[in-house]
Design a protein around this motif. Sequence first.
Motif, PDB file in Angstrom:
ATOM      1  N   ALA A  21       0.799  -1.224   0.000  1.00  0.00           N
ATOM      2  CA  ALA A  21       0.000   0.000   0.000  1.00  0.00           C
ATOM      3  C   ALA A  21       0.835   1.280   0.000  1.00  0.00           C
ATOM      4  O   ALA A  21       0.496   2.252  -0.690  1.00  0.00           O
ATOM      5  CB  ALA A  21      -0.945  -0.007   1.202  1.00  0.00           C
ATOM      6  N   ASP A  22       1.938   1.307   0.760  1.00  0.00           N
ATOM      7  CA  ASP A  22       2.713   2.548   0.846  1.00  0.00           C
ATOM      8  C   ASP A  22       3.650   2.745  -0.340  1.00  0.00           C
ATOM      9  O   ASP A  22       4.380   3.732  -0.408  1.00  0.00           O
ATOM     10  CB  ASP A  22       3.498   2.603   2.157  1.00  0.00           C
ATOM     11  N   ARG A  23       3.629   1.819  -1.295  1.00  0.00           N
ATOM     12  CA  ARG A  23       4.465   1.942  -2.485  1.00  0.00           C
ATOM     13  C   ARG A  23       3.692   2.478  -3.704  1.00  0.00           C
ATOM     14  O   ARG A  23       4.286   2.991  -4.637  1.00  0.00           O
ATOM     15  CB  ARG A  23       5.035   0.566  -2.875  1.00  0.00           C
ATOM     16  N   ILE A  24       2.367   2.300  -3.689  1.00  0.00           N
ATOM     17  CA  ILE A  24       1.546   2.569  -4.862  1.00  0.00           C
ATOM     18  C   ILE A  24       1.322   4.062  -5.059  1.00  0.00           C
ATOM     19  O   ILE A  24       0.984   4.789  -4.121  1.00  0.00           O
ATOM     20  CB  ILE A  24       0.185   1.853  -4.735  1.00  0.00           C
ATOM     21  N   ALA A  25       1.484   4.509  -6.313  1.00  0.00           N
ATOM     22  CA  ALA A  25       1.276   5.920  -6.646  1.00  0.00           C
ATOM     23  C   ALA A  25      -0.157   6.219  -7.055  1.00  0.00           C
ATOM     24  O   ALA A  25      -0.551   7.392  -7.113  1.00  0.00           O
ATOM     25  CB  ALA A  25       2.227   6.333  -7.776  1.00  0.00           C
ATOM     26  N   ARG A  83       3.748   0.797 -15.397  1.00  0.00           N
ATOM     27  CA  ARG A  83       2.861   1.901 -15.765  1.00  0.00           C
ATOM     28  C   ARG A  83       1.524   1.338 -16.233  1.00  0.00           C
ATOM     29  O   ARG A  83       1.397   0.167 -16.550  1.00  0.00           O
ATOM     30  CB  ARG A  83       3.491   2.761 -16.859  1.00  0.00           C
ATOM     31  N   THR A  84       0.534   2.214 -16.278  1.00  0.00           N
ATOM     32  CA  THR A  84      -0.807   1.823 -16.675  1.00  0.00           C
ATOM     33  C   THR A  84      -0.925   1.829 -18.201  1.00  0.00           C
ATOM     34  O   THR A  84       0.006   2.209 -18.917  1.00  0.00           O
ATOM     35  CB  THR A  84      -1.840   2.792 -16.089  1.00  0.00           C
ATOM     36  N   ILE A  85      -2.100   1.442 -18.700  1.00  0.00           N
ATOM     37  CA  ILE A  85      -2.326   1.384 -20.142  1.00  0.00           C
ATOM     38  C   ILE A  85      -2.354   2.757 -20.788  1.00  0.00           C
ATOM     39  O   ILE A  85      -2.322   2.857 -22.013  1.00  0.00           O
ATOM     40  CB  ILE A  85      -3.645   0.644 -20.465  1.00  0.00           C
ATOM     41  N   ASP A  86      -2.388   3.807 -19.981  1.00  0.00           N
ATOM     42  CA  ASP A  86      -2.289   5.160 -20.543  1.00  0.00           C
ATOM     43  C   ASP A  86      -1.075   5.914 -20.011  1.00  0.00           C
ATOM     44  O   ASP A  86      -1.009   7.138 -20.060  1.00  0.00           O
ATOM     45  CB  ASP A  86      -3.572   5.952 -20.300  1.00  0.00           C
ATOM     46  N   GLY A  87      -0.088   5.172 -19.504  1.00  0.00           N
ATOM     47  CA  GLY A  87       1.204   5.766 -19.197  1.00  0.00           C
ATOM     48  C   GLY A  87       1.419   6.299 -17.800  1.00  0.00           C
ATOM     49  O   GLY A  87       2.466   6.893 -17.527  1.00  0.00           O
ATOM     50  N   ARG A  88       0.490   6.105 -16.878  1.00  0.00           N
ATOM     51  CA  ARG A  88       0.675   6.594 -15.513  1.00  0.00           C
ATOM     52  C   ARG A  88       1.607   5.663 -14.725  1.00  0.00           C
ATOM     53  O   ARG A  88       1.583   4.449 -14.901  1.00  0.00           O
ATOM     54  CB  ARG A  88      -0.678   6.690 -14.787  1.00  0.00           C
ATOM     55  N   LYS A  89       2.394   6.248 -13.852  1.00  0.00           N
ATOM     56  CA  LYS A  89       3.296   5.465 -13.005  1.00  0.00           C
ATOM     57  C   LYS A  89       2.484   4.710 -11.951  1.00  0.00           C
ATOM     58  O   LYS A  89       1.622   5.286 -11.286  1.00  0.00           O
ATOM     59  CB  LYS A  89       4.304   6.373 -12.308  1.00  0.00           C
ATOM     60  N   VAL A  90       2.760   3.435 -11.786  1.00  0.00           N
ATOM     61  CA  VAL A  90       2.051   2.627 -10.797  1.00  0.00           C
ATOM     62  C   VAL A  90       2.673   2.779  -9.412  1.00  0.00           C
ATOM     63  O   VAL A  90       1.963   2.853  -8.413  1.00  0.00           O
ATOM     64  CB  VAL A  90       2.043   1.145 -11.214  1.00  0.00           C
ATOM     65  N   TYR A  91       4.003   2.891  -9.359  1.00  0.00           N
ATOM     66  CA  TYR A  91       4.698   2.957  -8.076  1.00  0.00           C
ATOM     67  C   TYR A  91       5.331   4.330  -7.850  1.00  0.00           C
ATOM     68  O   TYR A  91       5.728   5.011  -8.794  1.00  0.00           O
ATOM     69  CB  TYR A  91       5.769   1.863  -7.999  1.00  0.00           C
ATOM     70  N   LEU A  92       5.427   4.697  -6.598  1.00  0.00           N
ATOM     71  CA  LEU A  92       6.125   5.921  -6.214  1.00  0.00           C
ATOM     72  C   LEU A  92       7.610   5.789  -6.557  1.00  0.00           C
ATOM     73  O   LEU A  92       8.135   4.677  -6.619  1.00  0.00           O
ATOM     74  CB  LEU A  92       5.956   6.174  -4.711  1.00  0.00           C
ATOM     75  N   GLY A  94      11.325   5.092  -6.639  1.00  0.00           N
ATOM     76  CA  GLY A  94      12.177   4.284  -5.781  1.00  0.00           C
ATOM     77  C   GLY A  94      11.475   3.153  -5.061  1.00  0.00           C
ATOM     78  O   GLY A  94      12.080   2.491  -4.205  1.00  0.00           O
ATOM     79  N   ASN A  95      10.202   2.904  -5.397  1.00  0.00           N
ATOM     80  CA  ASN A  95       9.426   1.903  -4.670  1.00  0.00           C
ATOM     81  C   ASN A  95       8.997   0.709  -5.516  1.00  0.00           C
ATOM     82  O   ASN A  95       8.168  -0.087  -5.084  1.00  0.00           O
ATOM     83  CB  ASN A  95       8.181   2.553  -4.054  1.00  0.00           C
ATOM     84  N   LEU A  96       9.536   0.582  -6.716  1.00  0.00           N
ATOM     85  CA  LEU A  96       9.225  -0.593  -7.521  1.00  0.00           C
ATOM     86  C   LEU A  96       9.710  -1.841  -6.781  1.00  0.00           C
ATOM     87  O   LEU A  96      10.853  -1.887  -6.314  1.00  0.00           O
ATOM     88  CB  LEU A  96       9.915  -0.492  -8.880  1.00  0.00           C
ATOM     89  N   PRO A  97       8.873  -2.860  -6.626  1.00  0.00           N
ATOM     90  CA  PRO A  97       9.282  -4.056  -5.878  1.00  0.00           C
ATOM     91  C   PRO A  97      10.536  -4.699  -6.455  1.00  0.00           C
ATOM     92  O   PRO A  97      10.699  -4.794  -7.675  1.00  0.00           O
ATOM     93  CB  PRO A  97       8.074  -4.989  -6.026  1.00  0.00           C
TER      94      PRO A  97
END
Length: 279
Positions: A21-25, A83-92, A94-97
């Motif tokens: 939860a604390d990683r997701i943008a 990233r999402t299907i329209d280019g948004r970052k999924v993770y904050l 430095g927080n990519l697993p």
Amino acid sequence: MKYPFLISIPHGGVEVPAEVADRIALSDQELHWYCDPATRSLFDFSQSVEATLDTPVSRMVIDLNRPPLPLPPKDPDGIIKVRTIDGRKVYLPGNLPDLPFIHRLMMKWYFPYHQRIDELIDRYPVRIAFDCHSMLPYGSPEQSDAGKRRPLICLGNYGDLNGHAKPGSITTCPADWIVRLAGEFREEFPGADAVAINTPFSGGFISNAHYWRKGIPWIQIEVNRALYEHCGSPTGPHDLMEGQIPVLRSRIWSVLTRFWDGIAADATGDGKEPAGPYE
């Protein structure tokens, strides 16, 4: 008597596990937008079919309909989204697993789902499986049908527009089966281009992998979200039309049962088993 169906609903969950939860943008609203909202209710035929499985976890945390490899960053829309299907970052930032974290997610959510499919097919008299999804009314910017209007229903078996195998490939169900199912959907959803085969989606990892593993025919079903949702944008309103869910579920169930009753009638009429999945 239950219908010999397996219903798989891999993208209906919207939960984000506490350890992620604390990683997701993405906001809660965005997480709902990029999942398949309402499909766990829309395809809930559990009282009438041999087997059903779904998951509470969001596909933006782990996508059960992707192959286990490659991992990010090589595949930004793979099992772990970058990233999402329209280019948004999924993770904050430095927080990519990292790999150990990804391994824990896969052991908790990914492999158990796929193992459960095999167990259900082995345990129950499943004759056909449906991988059930929803789709946005128009293609998103990073998709192959970007900006194009989508049909109300899309059926996939990895074949061409008529359900036949492409050169050098096979399908996950016979062409005549998917054509018959498309015909039943067209009876229920009339109109030009309301129902399509293998466009814009022809199938995902679940139907492909488990057809190969067990030989049970699979068809992927995509339902246009405009049928039950006021679609806006990832950050705008996209409210469900709650009253449409049970109505639409009943219509889909009517289609599936008419389809299978026709298959069974053909088999009874000529004394043969329904056609197998091989092309």
